[in-house]
Design an enzyme around this catalytic site. Structure first.
Site, PDB file in Angstrom:
ATOM      1  N   GLY A   1       0.916  -1.119  -0.080  1.00 29.57           N
ATOM      2  CA  GLY A   1       0.099   0.306   0.091  1.00 29.57           C
ATOM      3  C   GLY A   1       0.854   0.961   0.626  1.00 29.57           C
TER       4      GLY A   1
ATOM      5  CD  GLU B   1      -1.043   2.352   3.077  1.00 30.87           C
ATOM      6  OE1 GLU B   1      -0.409   3.613   2.454  1.00 30.87           O
ATOM      7  OE2 GLU B   1       0.416   2.015   2.517  1.00 30.87           O
TER       8      GLU B   1
ATOM      9  CG  HIS C   1      -0.231   6.669   5.677  1.00 32.20           C
ATOM     10  ND1 HIS C   1       1.531   7.348   6.609  1.00 32.20           N
ATOM     11  CD2 HIS C   1       0.767   5.406   5.282  1.00 32.20           C
ATOM     12  CE1 HIS C   1       2.244   6.412   6.874  1.00 32.20           C
ATOM     13  NE2 HIS C   1       2.070   5.196   6.007  1.00 32.20           N
TER      14      HIS C   1
END
Length: 152
Positions: free
Chosen positions: A46, A131, A134
């Site tokens: 990812g 992800e 993030h």
């Protein structure tokens, strides 16, 4: 397509919240294509746009089942628990034992703006969570289980 440089731990951009994508244009398509090429080149599962220095809510994931492109993703359901090893392309050669949901459901747009719903279990659930975190400036190190430390 082009390889992009991956931002590493210590760069303050990794702690910033990414902006909602509003323009579904050729620039977005190029970013997504570059992110996929970069992820594959680094043997990742990812990559979030912030990891290539772009504060947009864009993620690519491929756990070996083919690429998934997520624009403006949000987790709409999470259940269960999994404890496993986790790493990050922004922290090369580092890993730790983390706790994540075992199953998640994610709502996201594709590169054209159309909405989709994805369900992920095990590694896919972990990748979705990692992800999407993030995009909110959160690193996997926030999920290290008590008593464990970053290895590598």
């Amino acid at each position: 397509m082009a390889l992009r440089n991956i931002v590493e731990l210590g760069d303050p951009i990794l702690n910033k919240k990414s902006r909602t994508v509003e323009n579904f244009d050729s620039k977005l398509a190029m970013l997504i294509d570059d992110m996929k090429e970069t992820m594959y080149n680094k043997n990742g599962v990812g990559l979030a746009a912030v990891q290539v220095g772009i504060l947009k809510r864009v993620v690519v994931i491929d756990i070996g089942e083919g690429p998934i492109e997520l624009v403006n993703p949000e987790i709409t359901m999470a259940e269960g628990e999994q404890i496993s090893q986790e790493g990050c392309l922004s922290l090369p050669n580092k890993w730790a034992t983390t706790k994540r949901p075992q199953k998640v459901q994610v709502k996201a747009q594709d590169r054209t703006g159309k909405w989709h719903v994805y369900t992920g279990e095990d590694l896919k659930a972990k990748a979705f969570c990692h992800e999407i975190d993030h995009l909110d400036g959160i690193l996997f190190t926030s999920h290290i289980i008590e008593g464990e430390t970053l290895q590598g």
